[in-house]
Design a protein around this motif. Structure first.
Motif, PDB file in Angstrom:
ATOM      1  N   PHE A 139      45.802  37.810  35.789  1.00 48.30           N
ATOM      2  CA  PHE A 139      44.776  38.130  36.769  1.00 48.30           C
ATOM      3  C   PHE A 139      43.568  37.207  36.624  1.00 48.30           C
ATOM      4  O   PHE A 139      43.160  36.882  35.518  1.00 48.30           O
ATOM      5  N   SER A 140      43.007  36.764  37.735  1.00 48.13           N
ATOM      6  CA  SER A 140      41.797  35.942  37.711  1.00 48.13           C
ATOM      7  C   SER A 140      40.749  36.597  38.597  1.00 48.13           C
ATOM      8  O   SER A 140      41.061  37.383  39.487  1.00 48.13           O
ATOM      9  N   VAL A 141      39.489  36.268  38.345  1.00 50.26           N
ATOM     10  CA  VAL A 141      38.379  36.924  39.034  1.00 50.26           C
ATOM     11  C   VAL A 141      37.363  35.891  39.510  1.00 50.26           C
ATOM     12  O   VAL A 141      37.400  34.727  39.114  1.00 50.26           O
ATOM     13  N   LYS A 142      36.445  36.355  40.330  1.00 47.29           N
ATOM     14  CA  LYS A 142      35.330  35.522  40.759  1.00 47.29           C
ATOM     15  C   LYS A 142      34.200  35.619  39.736  1.00 47.29           C
ATOM     16  O   LYS A 142      34.119  36.584  38.988  1.00 47.29           O
ATOM     17  N   ALA A 143      33.342  34.614  39.730  1.00 45.51           N
ATOM     18  CA  ALA A 143      32.165  34.627  38.862  1.00 45.51           C
ATOM     19  C   ALA A 143      30.926  34.371  39.706  1.00 45.51           C
ATOM     20  O   ALA A 143      30.934  33.528  40.611  1.00 45.51           O
ATOM     21  N   LYS A 199      40.251  32.003  33.722  1.00 43.33           N
ATOM     22  CA  LYS A 199      40.339  33.296  34.393  1.00 43.33           C
ATOM     23  C   LYS A 199      39.504  33.337  35.676  1.00 43.33           C
ATOM     24  O   LYS A 199      39.499  34.339  36.375  1.00 43.33           O
ATOM     25  N   ILE A 200      38.788  32.263  35.965  1.00 49.37           N
ATOM     26  CA  ILE A 200      37.878  32.255  37.117  1.00 49.37           C
ATOM     27  C   ILE A 200      38.498  31.457  38.252  1.00 49.37           C
ATOM     28  O   ILE A 200      38.880  30.296  38.072  1.00 49.37           O
ATOM     29  N   ASN A 201      38.594  32.058  39.436  1.00 47.95           N
ATOM     30  CA  ASN A 201      39.193  31.365  40.577  1.00 47.95           C
ATOM     31  C   ASN A 201      38.177  30.914  41.618  1.00 47.95           C
ATOM     32  O   ASN A 201      38.518  30.181  42.542  1.00 47.95           O
ATOM     33  N   GLU A 202      36.917  31.364  41.475  1.00 48.87           N
ATOM     34  CA  GLU A 202      35.882  30.984  42.432  1.00 48.87           C
ATOM     35  C   GLU A 202      34.521  31.271  41.822  1.00 48.87           C
ATOM     36  O   GLU A 202      34.366  32.236  41.064  1.00 48.87           O
TER      37      GLU A 202
END
Length: 253
Positions: A15-19, A62-65
């Motif tokens: 899983f990846s998330v926005k920052a 883990k960061i996609n955006e």
């Protein structure tokens, strides 16, 4: 339903998330340096502070955006990072027409944040495993995860201890005693529902929103980082120290 509650252990590692980077402050403690340059764009070595933060987020895997909340002198940030293509990650902007304090800034990005996300302040440098913090957040099914660091300092003045209920006799003199504890270093993982606690278009501090979460019995977890994993650049003294350190590092290349 929160994503935290529907992911199993195997999915956590994929899983990846926005920052979100909060970069809209006036930088008053760093004047006159910030009269023409926003604090996150002050140079450290051969690049601006904000670039180190973007690189650290990309390194985490883990960061996609990245969403940068801007306000004061926003053009210098937007023109430098553009859409993030040069850095290998998608970058968007959330702009406010006035400073809104930390949580108020974050609220401006609410339309982009429908899943758990990372949030960090734009006036620090971090060197700790963000991947691990994100994974722990999901495993613990936390509402908020806060990165903390151990800190100790000597008080500026001597402390006087008193005894007796009426006479108030001086019983001890502690000259500039050392105190220690855990401090917030301005990096969080939030569930999207956290944004509901922040009023719209209002100057609102992150401490107020987190305290409201604690009061509401939400699960607020700590993630303690090693000493030396964080550098605050909030005033002129700390900025000059950091600048000298990064110039020294640059000389070793």
């Amino acid at each position: 339903m929160s994503t935290t509650n529907i992911l199993n252990n195997d999915q956590l590692f994929l899983f990846s998330v926005k920052a979100v980077i909060l970069a809209g402050g006036l930088g008053t403690r760093l004047q006159p340096y910030t009269f023409f340059i926003p604090k996150p764009m002050l140079p450290l070595g051969n690049k601006p502070l904000l670039e180190y933060l973007v690189e650290w987020l990309i390194k985490s895997k883990k960061i996609n955006e990245v969403i940068i909340c801007v306000s004061y002198l926003h053009r210098s940030i937007e023109d430098y990072f553009e859409d993030g293509t040069r850095f290998g990650i998608n970058i968007k902007y959330s702009r406010s027409d006035r400073p809104l304090a930390t949580a108020g800034q974050l609220k401006t990005a609410a339309t982009h944040l429908k899943e758990p996300f990372v949030c960090l302040y734009g006036d620090s440098v971090y060197e700790f495993p963000l991947d691990k913090m994100i994974e722990n957040h999901f495993k613990d099914k936390a509402f908020i995860s806060m990165a903390l660091s151990r800190y100790k300092t000597n008080l500026k003045y001597g402390f006087i201890e008193l005894s007796g209920h009426e006479n108030l006799l001086v019983s001890e003199w502690k000259e500039k005693p050392e105190i220690s504890g855990l401090i917030n270093i301005g990096c969080y993982v939030f569930e999207p529902e956290f944004l509901d606690l922040i009023p719209v278009s209002t100057s609102f501090g992150m401490d107020e929103a987190v305290r409201e979460s604690i009061k509401s019995k939400k699960k607020v977890k700590s993630f303690i980082v090693e000493e030396g994993s964080f550098m605050d650049i909030g005033d002129k003294k700390s900025y000059l120290e950091a600048y000298k350190l990064y110039v020294k590092k640059l000389g070793k290349i």
